[in-house]
Write a protein that holds these residues in place. Structure first.
Motif, short mmCIF file in Angstrom:
data_model
loop_
_atom_site.label_atom_id
_atom_site.label_comp_id
_atom_site.label_asym_id
_atom_site.label_seq_id
_atom_site.Cartn_x
_atom_site.Cartn_y
_atom_site.Cartn_z
N UNK A 116 0.84 -1.19 0.00
CA UNK A 116 0.00 0.00 0.00
C UNK A 116 0.87 1.24 0.00
N UNK A 117 0.48 2.23 -0.83
CA UNK A 117 1.17 3.52 -0.90
C UNK A 117 0.14 4.59 -0.55
N UNK A 118 0.51 5.47 0.38
CA UNK A 118 -0.37 6.56 0.78
C UNK A 118 0.14 7.83 0.12
N UNK A 119 -0.73 8.46 -0.68
CA UNK A 119 -0.38 9.70 -1.36
C UNK A 119 -1.19 10.83 -0.76
N UNK A 120 -0.52 11.91 -0.41
CA UNK A 120 -1.19 13.10 0.12
C UNK A 120 -1.32 14.10 -1.00
N UNK A 121 -1.94 15.25 -0.71
CA UNK A 121 -2.21 16.21 -1.79
C UNK A 121 -0.91 16.71 -2.41
N UNK A 122 -0.98 16.99 -3.70
CA UNK A 122 0.16 17.44 -4.51
C UNK A 122 1.22 16.35 -4.67
N UNK A 123 0.85 15.07 -4.53
CA UNK A 123 1.77 13.97 -4.77
C UNK A 123 1.20 13.08 -5.87
N UNK A 124 2.06 12.60 -6.73
CA UNK A 124 1.63 11.74 -7.83
C UNK A 124 2.31 10.39 -7.68
N UNK A 125 1.64 9.31 -8.11
CA UNK A 125 2.27 8.00 -8.00
C UNK A 125 3.48 7.91 -8.94
N UNK A 126 4.51 7.22 -8.49
CA UNK A 126 5.72 7.07 -9.29
C UNK A 126 5.68 5.79 -10.09
N UNK A 135 -3.70 4.72 -1.75
CA UNK A 135 -4.68 5.39 -0.90
C UNK A 135 -4.36 6.87 -0.95
N UNK A 136 -5.36 7.68 -1.34
CA UNK A 136 -5.14 9.13 -1.48
C UNK A 136 -5.78 9.85 -0.30
N UNK A 137 -5.02 10.77 0.29
CA UNK A 137 -5.51 11.56 1.41
C UNK A 137 -5.54 13.02 0.96
N UNK A 138 -6.59 13.73 1.30
CA UNK A 138 -6.74 15.13 0.87
C UNK A 138 -6.26 16.06 1.98
N UNK A 139 -5.03 15.97 2.33
CA UNK A 139 -4.41 16.86 3.30
C UNK A 139 -2.91 16.87 3.07
N UNK A 140 -2.23 17.81 3.73
CA UNK A 140 -0.79 17.89 3.60
C UNK A 140 -0.15 16.71 4.33
N UNK A 141 0.98 16.20 3.78
CA UNK A 141 1.67 15.06 4.40
C UNK A 141 2.21 15.49 5.77
N UNK A 142 1.92 14.70 6.83
CA UNK A 142 2.45 15.02 8.15
C UNK A 142 3.98 14.90 8.17
#
Length: 147
Positions: A116-126, A135-142
């Motif tokens: 599983x890869x968790x992507x936060x906003x402004x991140x694209x899968x590589x 899994x996409x999260x709509x917040x800034x990466x902690x």
């Protein structure tokens, strides 16, 4: 036959110490191996529990040097241990990610069959994330959730 004797005990003692004085009663007896041993001092009385506890719980000994403030939140924590307040944030974020995976799969989260890869906003899968669950999260990466 004159060389056959029992086992001998060799005790190395200091030669500078005075030799014990023999009395008239001990003239006939052989010297003991205990004569060459240096006897150490021993306490005359046992220390009480109260004295032992006072010594162990001395305020100077109770100051711990392995406590420091957390670099992220400022709360006190042990060195090389995750801060309790920061851990609570990690636990909540992980619970949200697990619920999102459960909604995506339609069943409870079991042992993952794919990574599983968790992507936060402004991140694209590589390129390495093609065969992984995203899994996409709509917040800034902690700050504590590294890539």
């Amino acid at each position: 036959d004159s060389f056959r004797q029992g086992p001998a005990l060799a005790v190395h003692g200091p030669s500078l110490l005075p030799q014990p004085q023999l009395t008239r009663d001990e003239d006939n007896s052989e010297p003991s191996f205990l004569d060459s041993i240096f006897w150490m001092a021993v306490p005359k009385k046992r220390r009480t529990i109260e004295v032992n506890r006072c010594r162990r719980r001395n305020p100077n000994k109770l100051i711990e040097t392995n406590i420091e403030p957390c670099p992220e939140c400022g709360n006190l924590k042990q060195k090389n241990v995750l801060c309790g307040f920061c851990y609570e944030k990690v636990r909540k974020e992980t619970a949200i990610i697990r619920k999102q995976i459960q909604i995506m799969e339609g069943r409870p989260l079991n042992a993952p069959s794919v990574e599983t890869v968790v992507l936060y906003e402004n991140e694209a899968p590589g390129d390495a994330d093609k065969n992984k669950r995203i899994v996409e999260r709509s917040r800034k990466r902690p700050f504590w959730f590294n890539l």
